[in-house]
Write an enzyme that holds these catalytic residues in place. Structure first.
Site, PDB file in Angstrom:
ATOM      1  N   ASP A   6      20.503 -56.645   7.356  1.00 13.36           N
ATOM      2  CA  ASP A   6      19.443 -55.612   6.782  1.00 13.36           C
ATOM      3  C   ASP A   6      18.266 -56.381   5.957  1.00 13.36           C
ATOM      4  O   ASP A   6      18.655 -57.323   5.442  1.00 13.36           O
ATOM      5  CB  ASP A   6      19.960 -54.538   6.244  1.00 13.36           C
ATOM      6  CG  ASP A   6      18.929 -53.481   5.555  1.00 13.36           C
ATOM      7  OD1 ASP A   6      17.760 -53.314   6.361  1.00 13.36           O
ATOM      8  OD2 ASP A   6      19.169 -53.113   4.542  1.00 13.36           O
ATOM      9  N   ASP A   8      15.675 -54.546   3.412  1.00 10.84           N
ATOM     10  CA  ASP A   8      15.169 -54.099   2.165  1.00 10.84           C
ATOM     11  C   ASP A   8      16.466 -53.988   1.412  1.00 10.84           C
ATOM     12  O   ASP A   8      17.487 -53.311   1.852  1.00 10.84           O
ATOM     13  CB  ASP A   8      14.192 -52.869   2.321  1.00 10.84           C
ATOM     14  CG  ASP A   8      13.190 -53.020   2.777  1.00 10.84           C
ATOM     15  OD1 ASP A   8      12.550 -54.271   2.461  1.00 10.84           O
ATOM     16  OD2 ASP A   8      12.756 -52.290   3.790  1.00 10.84           O
ATOM     17  N   ASP A 132      22.510 -51.854   2.981  1.00 13.93           N
ATOM     18  CA  ASP A 132      22.739 -51.124   1.869  1.00 13.93           C
ATOM     19  C   ASP A 132      22.836 -49.666   1.838  1.00 13.93           C
ATOM     20  O   ASP A 132      23.087 -48.903   1.187  1.00 13.93           O
ATOM     21  CB  ASP A 132      21.516 -51.443   0.699  1.00 13.93           C
ATOM     22  CG  ASP A 132      20.248 -51.014   1.295  1.00 13.93           C
ATOM     23  OD1 ASP A 132      19.951 -51.391   2.389  1.00 13.93           O
ATOM     24  OD2 ASP A 132      19.544 -50.057   0.446  1.00 13.93           O
TER      25      ASP A 132
END
Lengths: 172, 172
Positions: A6, A8, A132
């Site tokens: 991922d 961000d 996240d």
């Protein structure tokens, strides 16, 4: 192995930029530390909450985000033995597409266009997904690695990595 | 079922736009019909071959492509029973990202951002992939449907669909 990563809050840091912008526009302290389980908007007066949406939809927001410490060296290390893909849910924000593309070209020039994916749902076929947000693990059939971020600190039941050092230890 | 659908030459038509631009700049006939097995650049004098790369990297190239006949109604029909994803190898052309996003918003507003993916390698988990390039079927574990385009007409060994009518017949 195929490893999907991922953007961000895993390799790019939008939180510190949010805090800087909130400071500029609303006087939120620059040293704001998010409480475990909280998103950035939990720390901002309700009246200016909508700023979040303005900031993130603005051209340029994603262009100059700081790199999460250890991400560049970590991904280079993973690439020595594995196929690494960047998989970002960028499609939510139309104006983030070019910024994210250019940000990757600047900080991760060793990742080729074949290995970059901007999507919504992460319907990917991979062995490992580092993310996240647990919503991205919902249909994922590989091994999920939850990268720690303030908003996910109260979540249990996932293999967790706090840093890029820990990512490398978990995989290599 | 999860159905992934390519953009160029499946729902969008870049070929007719190439021919129009070549006509404007190099006098290539507007009614040019590509021979089976040929790409557009096989039909253009070598001296102007590089135009292809200029055109496709230009902002706006992908913004006003014609829609392939039947694609809009076809995808709406598929959506009634299935999860439909648009999966385009847009990452090859940085300047195509916003154009493709806006083109989809204009012609396929019923496809949400969660169901759009711009990638390089199509490392997707889906039951069906409709694509005109067999390289995208290489690691695909579902059922590939080869959408006919001049450049793939000499390829055998794949389930082939010539039109959106045939797509619906093959799936529903």
């Amino acid at each position: 192995m195929r490893i999907a990563i991922d953007m961000d809050e895993v390799i790019a840091d939008p939180l510190s930029k949010f805090i800087k912008l909130y400071n500029r526009d609303c006087g939120v302290p620059l040293d704001l530390v998010l409480d475990p389980g909280n998103e950035i908007y939990h720390h901002v007066p309700e009246a200016v909450n909508m700023k979040w949406f303005d900031y993130i939809n603005e051209k340029g927001f994603f262009r100059d985000l700081p790199v999460i410490p250890g991400a560049v060296a970590g991904i280079q290390k993973l690439q020595e033995q594995h196929d690494v893909y960047i998989v970002s849910a960028a499609m939510e924000f139309r104006n983030s597409l070019e910024d994210k593309y250019d940000w990757l070209a600047e900080h991760f020039p060793f990742i080729s266009w074949q290995n970059i994916m901007f999507c919504g749902d992460k319907i990917i076929e991979a062995d490992i997904l580092i993310d996240d947000r647990i919503k991205n693990f919902k249909d994922f059939k590989g091994r999920p690695l939850l990268f720690s971020s303030p908003h996910n600190m109260l979540i249990t039941g996932y293999e967790r990595v706090d840093t890029w050092e820990q990512v490398l230890k978990a995989i290599l």
